[in-house]
Design a protein around this motif. Structure first.
Motif, PDB file in Angstrom:
ATOM      1  N   ARG A   2       0.845  -1.186   0.000  1.00 40.10           N
ATOM      2  CA  ARG A   2       0.000   0.000   0.000  1.00 40.10           C
ATOM      3  C   ARG A   2       0.879   1.235   0.000  1.00 40.10           C
ATOM      4  NH1 ARG A   2      -3.589   1.259   5.045  1.00 40.10           N
ATOM      5  NH2 ARG A   2      -3.246   3.463   4.859  1.00 40.10           N
ATOM      6  N   ARG A   3       0.558   2.223  -0.815  1.00 33.94           N
ATOM      7  CA  ARG A   3       1.317   3.456  -0.899  1.00 33.94           C
ATOM      8  C   ARG A   3       0.553   4.560  -0.195  1.00 33.94           C
ATOM      9  NH1 ARG A   3       0.692   7.426  -4.935  1.00 33.94           N
ATOM     10  NH2 ARG A   3       2.311   8.983  -4.771  1.00 33.94           N
ATOM     11  N   VAL A   4       1.245   5.292   0.670  1.00 39.72           N
ATOM     12  CA  VAL A   4       0.674   6.435   1.357  1.00 39.72           C
ATOM     13  C   VAL A   4       1.473   7.655   0.910  1.00 39.72           C
ATOM     14  CG1 VAL A   4       0.200   7.489   3.588  1.00 39.72           C
ATOM     15  CG2 VAL A   4       0.051   5.008   3.340  1.00 39.72           C
ATOM     16  N   TYR A  12       5.579   3.298   1.710  1.00 42.94           N
ATOM     17  CA  TYR A  12       5.070   2.034   1.186  1.00 42.94           C
ATOM     18  C   TYR A  12       4.952   1.034   2.324  1.00 42.94           C
ATOM     19  CZ  TYR A  12       5.998   3.831  -3.476  1.00 42.94           C
ATOM     20  OH  TYR A  12       6.001   4.593  -4.612  1.00 42.94           O
ATOM     21  N   LEU A  13       3.767   0.497   2.502  1.00 42.18           N
ATOM     22  CA  LEU A  13       3.528  -0.531   3.501  1.00 42.18           C
ATOM     23  C   LEU A  13       3.432  -1.855   2.756  1.00 42.18           C
ATOM     24  CD1 LEU A  13       0.770   1.372   5.508  1.00 42.18           C
ATOM     25  CD2 LEU A  13       3.213   1.264   5.994  1.00 42.18           C
ATOM     26  N   LEU A  14       4.382  -2.732   3.018  1.00 43.05           N
ATOM     27  CA  LEU A  14       4.453  -3.998   2.293  1.00 43.05           C
ATOM     28  C   LEU A  14       4.040  -5.152   3.184  1.00 43.05           C
ATOM     29  CD1 LEU A  14       7.920  -3.364   0.634  1.00 43.05           C
ATOM     30  CD2 LEU A  14       5.662  -3.022  -0.372  1.00 43.05           C
ATOM     31  N   PRO A  15       3.432  -6.183   2.614  1.00 42.46           N
ATOM     32  CA  PRO A  15       3.057  -7.342   3.423  1.00 42.46           C
ATOM     33  C   PRO A  15       4.308  -8.095   3.888  1.00 42.46           C
ATOM     34  CG  PRO A  15       2.661  -7.780   1.111  1.00 42.46           C
ATOM     35  CD  PRO A  15       3.065  -6.339   1.211  1.00 42.46           C
ATOM     36  N   ARG A  16       4.201  -8.723   5.043  1.00 39.62           N
ATOM     37  CA  ARG A  16       5.302  -9.519   5.579  1.00 39.62           C
ATOM     38  C   ARG A  16       5.422 -10.808   4.770  1.00 39.62           C
ATOM     39  NH1 ARG A  16       6.790  -9.320  10.860  1.00 39.62           N
ATOM     40  NH2 ARG A  16       4.764  -8.479  11.356  1.00 39.62           N
ATOM     41  N   VAL A  29      14.026   2.795   3.853  1.00 37.80           N
ATOM     42  CA  VAL A  29      13.723   4.098   3.285  1.00 37.80           C
ATOM     43  C   VAL A  29      14.212   4.121   1.846  1.00 37.80           C
ATOM     44  CG1 VAL A  29      13.816   5.332   5.488  1.00 37.80           C
ATOM     45  CG2 VAL A  29      15.878   5.125   4.099  1.00 37.80           C
ATOM     46  N   THR A  30      13.550   4.926   1.036  1.00 43.44           N
ATOM     47  CA  THR A  30      13.972   5.132  -0.344  1.00 43.44           C
ATOM     48  C   THR A  30      14.383   6.580  -0.500  1.00 43.44           C
ATOM     49  OG1 THR A  30      12.497   3.429  -1.215  1.00 43.44           O
ATOM     50  CG2 THR A  30      13.231   5.118  -2.762  1.00 43.44           C
ATOM     51  N   VAL A  31      15.544   6.771  -1.096  1.00 47.97           N
ATOM     52  CA  VAL A  31      16.057   8.103  -1.382  1.00 47.97           C
ATOM     53  C   VAL A  31      16.131   8.234  -2.895  1.00 47.97           C
ATOM     54  CG1 VAL A  31      18.007   9.674  -1.105  1.00 47.97           C
ATOM     55  CG2 VAL A  31      17.429   8.079   0.738  1.00 47.97           C
ATOM     56  N   GLU A  32      15.417   9.209  -3.446  1.00 51.25           N
ATOM     57  CA  GLU A  32      15.480   9.434  -4.883  1.00 51.25           C
ATOM     58  C   GLU A  32      16.762  10.184  -5.217  1.00 51.25           C
ATOM     59  OE1 GLU A  32      12.119  11.132  -6.873  1.00 51.25           O
ATOM     60  OE2 GLU A  32      10.781   9.548  -6.164  1.00 51.25           O
TER      61      GLU A  32
END
Length: 79
Positions: A2-4, A12-16, A29-32
């Motif tokens: 899920r993207r917030v 981004y909330l990802l399933p386990r 974390v993602t850094v562009e």
């Protein structure tokens, strides 16, 4: 997942994955970046080792594992 959308980025909330236990937590974390190749060079010069650049629908990225970061996964992404 899920993207917030946030003011200065996205969460981004990802399933386990099924293979992970309930106690295991993952944080990343993602850094562009404008140039993932340049980020790769800087990381390799400062952290040592070699990082692999992968390409997905989101762009080119490389990942720094928690052992080399402050306990979190860091993705450097060139959209």
């Amino acid at each position: 997942g899920r993207r917030v959308a946030l003011h200065s980025g996205d969460l981004y909330l990802l399933p386990r994955p099924p293979s992970f236990s309930e106690e295991r937590k993952i944080l990343g974390v993602t850094v562009e970046v404008e140039d993932v190749a340049r980020a790769k060079t800087v990381l390799e010069e400062n952290l040592g080792g070699s990082f692999e650049v992968t390409e997905t629908a989101r762009g080119k990225s490389l990942f720094v594992p928690p052992a080399l970061a402050p306990g979190v996964w860091i993705e450097f992404l060139e959209p």
